[in-house]
Design a protein around this motif. Structure first.
Motif, PDB file in Angstrom:
ATOM      1  N   ASP A  31       0.928  -6.288  -5.121  1.00  0.00           N
ATOM      2  CA  ASP A  31      -0.258  -7.162  -5.089  1.00  0.00           C
ATOM      3  C   ASP A  31      -1.610  -6.638  -4.818  1.00  0.00           C
ATOM      4  OD1 ASP A  31      -0.491  -7.722  -2.618  1.00  0.00           O
ATOM      5  OD2 ASP A  31       0.686  -9.756  -2.910  1.00  0.00           O
ATOM      6  N   GLU A  32      -2.520  -7.311  -4.765  1.00  0.00           N
ATOM      7  CA  GLU A  32      -3.903  -6.663  -4.503  1.00  0.00           C
ATOM      8  C   GLU A  32      -4.103  -6.561  -2.893  1.00  0.00           C
ATOM      9  OE1 GLU A  32      -3.716 -11.170  -4.366  1.00  0.00           O
ATOM     10  OE2 GLU A  32      -3.282  -9.824  -5.817  1.00  0.00           O
TER      11      GLU A  32
ATOM     12  N   ILE B 293       5.481  -7.595  -4.885  1.00  0.00           N
ATOM     13  CA  ILE B 293       5.590  -8.758  -5.873  1.00  0.00           C
ATOM     14  C   ILE B 293       7.137  -9.080  -5.762  1.00  0.00           C
ATOM     15  CG2 ILE B 293       5.198  -9.392  -8.041  1.00  0.00           C
ATOM     16  CD1 ILE B 293       2.916  -7.805  -8.466  1.00  0.00           C
TER      17      ILE B 293
END
Length: 94
Positions: free
Chosen positions: A63-64, A69
């Protein structure tokens, strides 16, 4: 091993990921275990039971915040990975 890996994780891998690059990590089994330990927050006790199969690609989508994830990632060939992990687990037991 994790302490030795983390500078490379932050200084090289995360930097490249933040720049939008796709990164492939090829390393010794213990280095890969250290990376998996860090990514998946695996305890010192539980990491001893993790067998990373040799030569079977394991994909992590992050993810960012560069967190998985899907914890544990995804093997491109799950059946061969399971068989190979079993082989790794049996090494040294005779």
């Amino acid at each position: 091993m994790v302490a030795r890996l983390l500078p490379y994780w932050y200084d090289a891998i995360v930097r490249d990921l933040a720049a939008g690059m796709t990164v492939i990590v090829v390393a010794h089994g213990n280095s890969l275990r250290a990376l998996v330990k860090h990514l998946d927050h695996i305890s010192d006790q539980d990491i001893a039971a993790l067998n990373v199969p040799t030569g079977i690609p394991l994909v992590y989508v992050l993810d960012e915040r560069f967190r998985p994830i899907t914890p544990g990632g995804r093997y491109l060939d799950p059946q061969t990975a399971a068989e190979s992990a079993q082989t790794v687990a049996q090494q040294g037991r005779a």
